[in-house]
Design a protein around this motif. Structure first.
Motif, PDB file in Angstrom:
ATOM      1  N   MET A 128     -10.809  -6.323  -0.222  1.00 36.25           N
ATOM      2  CA  MET A 128     -11.480  -6.511  -1.500  1.00 36.25           C
ATOM      3  C   MET A 128     -10.693  -5.806  -2.599  1.00 36.25           C
ATOM      4  SD  MET A 128     -15.408  -6.120  -2.593  1.00 36.25           S
ATOM      5  CE  MET A 128     -15.685  -7.468  -1.509  1.00 36.25           C
ATOM      6  N   ALA A 129     -10.687  -6.396  -3.765  1.00 35.65           N
ATOM      7  CA  ALA A 129     -10.005  -5.802  -4.915  1.00 35.65           C
ATOM      8  C   ALA A 129     -10.750  -4.560  -5.371  1.00 35.65           C
ATOM      9  CB  ALA A 129      -9.938  -6.817  -6.047  1.00 35.65           C
ATOM     10  N   THR A 179      -7.520  -9.151 -11.833  1.00 33.06           N
ATOM     11  CA  THR A 179      -7.854  -8.544 -10.551  1.00 33.06           C
ATOM     12  C   THR A 179      -6.872  -7.407 -10.297  1.00 33.06           C
ATOM     13  OG1 THR A 179      -8.698 -10.619  -9.668  1.00 33.06           O
ATOM     14  CG2 THR A 179      -8.112  -8.931  -8.074  1.00 33.06           C
ATOM     15  N   LEU A 180      -7.410  -6.209 -10.057  1.00 32.87           N
ATOM     16  CA  LEU A 180      -6.588  -5.035  -9.785  1.00 32.87           C
ATOM     17  C   LEU A 180      -6.783  -4.641  -8.321  1.00 32.87           C
ATOM     18  CD1 LEU A 180      -7.434  -3.021 -13.009  1.00 32.87           C
ATOM     19  CD2 LEU A 180      -5.417  -4.426 -12.568  1.00 32.87           C
ATOM     20  N   PRO A 181      -5.722  -4.670  -7.534  1.00 31.89           N
ATOM     21  CA  PRO A 181      -5.849  -4.390  -6.099  1.00 31.89           C
ATOM     22  C   PRO A 181      -5.946  -2.899  -5.796  1.00 31.89           C
ATOM     23  CG  PRO A 181      -3.577  -4.875  -6.645  1.00 31.89           C
ATOM     24  CD  PRO A 181      -4.371  -5.067  -7.907  1.00 31.89           C
ATOM     25  N   HIS A 182      -6.487  -2.612  -4.608  1.00 35.19           N
ATOM     26  CA  HIS A 182      -6.484  -1.245  -4.087  1.00 35.19           C
ATOM     27  C   HIS A 182      -5.056  -0.824  -3.774  1.00 35.19           C
ATOM     28  CE1 HIS A 182     -10.667  -0.221  -3.509  1.00 35.19           C
ATOM     29  NE2 HIS A 182     -10.898  -1.409  -3.013  1.00 35.19           N
ATOM     30  N   ARG A 183      -4.797   0.455  -3.882  1.00 36.30           N
ATOM     31  CA  ARG A 183      -3.547   1.073  -3.435  1.00 36.30           C
ATOM     32  C   ARG A 183      -2.286   0.445  -4.027  1.00 36.30           C
ATOM     33  NH1 ARG A 183      -6.810   0.881   1.295  1.00 36.30           N
ATOM     34  NH2 ARG A 183      -7.495   2.964   1.829  1.00 36.30           N
ATOM     35  N   ARG A 184      -2.369   0.060  -5.286  1.00 35.64           N
ATOM     36  CA  ARG A 184      -1.208  -0.486  -5.987  1.00 35.64           C
ATOM     37  C   ARG A 184      -1.104   0.173  -7.356  1.00 35.64           C
ATOM     38  NH1 ARG A 184      -0.338  -2.149  -1.577  1.00 35.64           N
ATOM     39  NH2 ARG A 184      -0.126  -4.293  -0.906  1.00 35.64           N
ATOM     40  N   VAL A 185       0.101   0.347  -7.824  1.00 33.26           N
ATOM     41  CA  VAL A 185       0.326   0.818  -9.185  1.00 33.26           C
ATOM     42  C   VAL A 185       0.408  -0.412 -10.067  1.00 33.26           C
ATOM     43  CG1 VAL A 185       1.933   2.007 -10.716  1.00 33.26           C
ATOM     44  CG2 VAL A 185       1.546   2.868  -8.390  1.00 33.26           C
ATOM     45  N   VAL A 186      -0.344  -0.390 -11.152  1.00 35.28           N
ATOM     46  CA  VAL A 186      -0.378  -1.524 -12.063  1.00 35.28           C
ATOM     47  C   VAL A 186       0.042  -1.037 -13.438  1.00 35.28           C
ATOM     48  CG1 VAL A 186      -1.849  -3.261 -13.139  1.00 35.28           C
ATOM     49  CG2 VAL A 186      -2.242  -2.614 -10.761  1.00 35.28           C
ATOM     50  N   ALA A 191     -14.100   5.813  -7.480  1.00 38.03           N
ATOM     51  CA  ALA A 191     -13.048   5.432  -8.422  1.00 38.03           C
ATOM     52  C   ALA A 191     -12.138   6.599  -8.752  1.00 38.03           C
ATOM     53  CB  ALA A 191     -13.661   4.870  -9.700  1.00 38.03           C
ATOM     54  N   GLY A 192     -12.640   7.805  -8.687  1.00 37.54           N
ATOM     55  CA  GLY A 192     -11.839   8.973  -9.029  1.00 37.54           C
ATOM     56  C   GLY A 192     -10.601   9.117  -8.175  1.00 37.54           C
ATOM     57  N   ARG A 193     -10.652   8.581  -6.986  1.00 35.61           N
ATOM     58  CA  ARG A 193      -9.493   8.630  -6.102  1.00 35.61           C
ATOM     59  C   ARG A 193      -8.423   7.643  -6.533  1.00 35.61           C
ATOM     60  NH1 ARG A 193     -13.597   8.144  -1.475  1.00 35.61           N
ATOM     61  NH2 ARG A 193     -14.365  10.254  -1.395  1.00 35.61           N
ATOM     62  N   ARG A 194      -8.805   6.646  -7.317  1.00 35.95           N
ATOM     63  CA  ARG A 194      -7.891   5.577  -7.678  1.00 35.95           C
ATOM     64  C   ARG A 194      -7.514   5.584  -9.153  1.00 35.95           C
ATOM     65  NH1 ARG A 194     -11.630   4.152  -4.246  1.00 35.95           N
ATOM     66  NH2 ARG A 194     -10.998   3.176  -2.314  1.00 35.95           N
ATOM     67  N   PHE A 195      -8.387   6.157  -9.969  1.00 37.67           N
ATOM     68  CA  PHE A 195      -8.247   5.979 -11.410  1.00 37.67           C
ATOM     69  C   PHE A 195      -8.739   7.233 -12.103  1.00 37.67           C
ATOM     70  CE2 PHE A 195     -10.258   4.638 -15.391  1.00 37.67           C
ATOM     71  CZ  PHE A 195      -9.167   4.062 -16.015  1.00 37.67           C
ATOM     72  N   ASP A 196      -7.874   7.855 -12.875  1.00 43.78           N
ATOM     73  CA  ASP A 196      -8.318   9.069 -13.555  1.00 43.78           C
ATOM     74  C   ASP A 196      -8.529   8.875 -15.047  1.00 43.78           C
ATOM     75  OD1 ASP A 196      -5.796   9.107 -14.652  1.00 43.78           O
ATOM     76  OD2 ASP A 196      -5.140  10.900 -13.610  1.00 43.78           O
TER      77      ASP A 196
END
Length: 104
Positions: free
Chosen positions: A9-10, A33-40, A87-92
């Motif tokens: 899931m995204a 769509t923004l994927p998990h574990r990717r730098v965008v 989300a804190g683990r992915r996006f600050d």
């Protein structure tokens, strides 16, 4: 958009999400769509809504149009603490530019 990328899931799915103040669109309706574990990277002209998009994803302000989902659940339906933990683990919510990028 179903929110799935490959087998997972995204992290975030935006469907025609936008934000306006009066007649001024700070973010035109956008689907993304923004994927998990990717730098965008967000690369677009000045005034196109990059900070507004980040504020929407961080829940600092609600989308004025469309929907935003995080891990398949509407962003507005998340309890603050639960969202912060996931989300804190992915996006600050911060953007760091380590070196200038020349524009030509």
């Amino acid at each position: 958009m179903n929110g799935h990328i490959g087998d997972s899931m995204a992290a975030f799915v935006l469907e025609e999400a936008g934000f306006r103040i009066g007649d001024r669109a700070l973010l035109v309706p956008t689907s993304l769509t923004l994927p998990h574990r990717r730098v965008v990277g967000l690369i677009s002209p000045n005034g196109s809504g990059k900070p507004t998009l980040l504020k929407l994803l961080a829940r600092q302000m609600p989308a004025g149009a469309g929907t935003i989902r995080f891990e398949g659940k509407d962003l507005a339906a998340w309890i603050h603490r639960g969202f912060a933990r996931r989300a804190g683990r992915r996006f600050d919510g911060r953007v760091k530019l380590r070196m200038p990028i020349p524009y030509s």
